[in-house]
Design an enzyme around this catalytic site. Sequence first.
Site, mmCIF file in Angstrom:
data_model
loop_
_atom_site.group_PDB
_atom_site.id
_atom_site.type_symbol
_atom_site.label_atom_id
_atom_site.label_comp_id
_atom_site.label_asym_id
_atom_site.label_seq_id
_atom_site.Cartn_x
_atom_site.Cartn_y
_atom_site.Cartn_z
ATOM 1 N N HIS A 40 0.836 -1.199 0.000
ATOM 2 C CA HIS A 40 0.000 0.000 0.000
ATOM 3 C C HIS A 40 0.870 1.247 0.000
ATOM 4 O O HIS A 40 0.648 2.182 -0.751
ATOM 5 C CB HIS A 40 -0.934 -0.005 1.211
ATOM 6 C CG HIS A 40 -1.836 1.190 1.266
ATOM 7 N ND1 HIS A 40 -1.537 2.313 2.008
ATOM 8 C CD2 HIS A 40 -3.021 1.443 0.658
ATOM 9 C CE1 HIS A 40 -2.501 3.207 1.857
ATOM 10 N NE2 HIS A 40 -3.419 2.702 1.050
ATOM 11 N N HIS A 41 1.872 1.263 0.868
ATOM 12 C CA HIS A 41 2.876 2.330 0.803
ATOM 13 C C HIS A 41 4.135 1.885 1.533
ATOM 14 O O HIS A 41 4.127 0.918 2.303
ATOM 15 C CB HIS A 41 2.346 3.656 1.366
ATOM 16 C CG HIS A 41 2.113 3.679 2.848
ATOM 17 N ND1 HIS A 41 0.876 3.555 3.422
ATOM 18 C CD2 HIS A 41 2.972 3.816 3.883
ATOM 19 C CE1 HIS A 41 0.967 3.613 4.733
ATOM 20 N NE2 HIS A 41 2.244 3.774 5.053
ATOM 21 N N GLN A 116 9.778 0.582 6.246
ATOM 22 C CA GLN A 116 8.445 0.193 6.706
ATOM 23 C C GLN A 116 7.539 0.007 5.492
ATOM 24 O O GLN A 116 7.466 0.882 4.629
ATOM 25 C CB GLN A 116 7.840 1.266 7.614
ATOM 26 C CG GLN A 116 6.438 0.922 8.132
ATOM 27 C CD GLN A 116 5.743 2.128 8.736
ATOM 28 O OE1 GLN A 116 5.404 3.079 8.041
ATOM 29 N NE2 GLN A 116 5.533 2.088 10.048
ATOM 30 N N HIS A 118 3.524 -1.054 4.413
ATOM 31 C CA HIS A 118 2.139 -1.318 4.822
ATOM 32 C C HIS A 118 1.544 -2.308 3.824
ATOM 33 O O HIS A 118 1.396 -2.002 2.639
ATOM 34 C CB HIS A 118 1.342 -0.008 4.828
ATOM 35 C CG HIS A 118 -0.124 -0.186 5.090
ATOM 36 N ND1 HIS A 118 -1.054 0.763 4.736
ATOM 37 C CD2 HIS A 118 -0.825 -1.194 5.667
ATOM 38 C CE1 HIS A 118 -2.266 0.343 5.076
ATOM 39 N NE2 HIS A 118 -2.142 -0.845 5.643
ATOM 40 N N HIS A 185 -0.098 12.492 0.510
ATOM 41 C CA HIS A 185 -0.609 11.155 0.850
ATOM 42 C C HIS A 185 -1.911 11.276 1.620
ATOM 43 O O HIS A 185 -1.977 11.913 2.676
ATOM 44 C CB HIS A 185 0.403 10.374 1.692
ATOM 45 C CG HIS A 185 -0.092 9.008 2.077
ATOM 46 N ND1 HIS A 185 -0.277 7.997 1.164
ATOM 47 C CD2 HIS A 185 -0.470 8.494 3.275
ATOM 48 C CE1 HIS A 185 -0.739 6.906 1.789
ATOM 49 N NE2 HIS A 185 -0.862 7.194 3.067
ATOM 50 N N HIS A 187 -5.766 8.609 1.937
ATOM 51 C CA HIS A 187 -6.422 7.395 1.473
ATOM 52 C C HIS A 187 -7.543 7.809 0.510
ATOM 53 O O HIS A 187 -7.401 8.793 -0.209
ATOM 54 C CB HIS A 187 -6.897 6.575 2.656
ATOM 55 C CG HIS A 187 -5.764 6.061 3.503
ATOM 56 N ND1 HIS A 187 -5.930 5.458 4.732
ATOM 57 C CD2 HIS A 187 -4.421 6.070 3.294
ATOM 58 C CE1 HIS A 187 -4.756 5.121 5.234
ATOM 59 N NE2 HIS A 187 -3.822 5.486 4.385
ATOM 60 N N MET A 259 -5.653 9.461 6.149
ATOM 61 C CA MET A 259 -4.408 10.144 6.488
ATOM 62 C C MET A 259 -4.374 11.459 5.730
ATOM 63 O O MET A 259 -4.938 11.562 4.638
ATOM 64 C CB MET A 259 -3.180 9.295 6.139
ATOM 65 C CG MET A 259 -2.931 8.136 7.078
ATOM 66 S SD MET A 259 -1.355 7.305 6.738
ATOM 67 C CE MET A 259 -1.319 6.121 8.090
#
Length: 307
Positions: A40-41, A116, A118, A185, A187, A259
Amino acid sequence: MPNVWPHKDELYLCTPIRISPRNNYYIVGFQPNATMHTAHHMLLYGCLEPGSNDSVWSCGEMQTNEIDDLYNTASPCRSGSQIVYAWARDAPSLQLPEDVGFLIGKNSAIKYLVLQIHYMHKFPEGKTDNSGVYLKYTKAPMRRQAGVILLGTGGVVAPNRVEHMETACTMSEHKIIHPFAFRTHTHGLGKLVAGYVVRRDESGDVWQLIGKKDPQLPQMFYPAVSTPVKPGDVLAARCTMNNTNGYAVKIGPTNKDEMCNFYLMYWVEGSSPLEKKYCFTTGPPYYYWSRAPQNFNRIPDLEASTV
């Protein structure tokens, strides 16, 4: 990622690399190795200490108290957290301007890089992932150091409402930063994200657009308007959200949440980047530009909300 198994929906996983403490390195480019169907990111953090000594751990920043039955849980960084790079929606590679680089290693507060990712959807048993980012770097000294400041909000978008999620921070450090790229960014509710530098003169506030973009487009770093940001200037960002649902949507870590983020990438001449890495407000219904401590005037309502 070292062939990880995302075993459940909405999982955040982190993996670290230690930077040699004997040398300085300058990151000058980022080449993503991922697709939006898998990840997703992705965020690349610079850390003084990583959040865990494990090779992989569960690291959802907003859900670190959740117990995971496969991975230990910790934040991306134990100390010295800053964002170096971010990617989503099949964004392409990023090359930094000439003579600009992110200093890591010996003379930097970045002793580790932590990736990281997601994962919105769980993988079938036996299927693993090695998505990541290739780093272009050099040992040749760069006269301009790169940095990132993340502007974002908390808050809630009420049902059946167009909402403005806004943030602003006054630049108090004695440094001049030069924006060269920005990334937005959100959603699914995000329609536009806009970032500004605000300066005050005798006649009132002057709002200089740094950049704005529809966050449903590839979430890459786009060229920013080149305008030096000086001490006393204000960095500000707005996310225009359209909630057509019959229920409220809050800021949070999952795809069902929202977000509101505006990433500003900049360089400084001959000194270290800003100590300030994050600029967050509580968001609606508590915080808006119209009631901010800076007492803004001439707020560009139309420009900040339309493409």
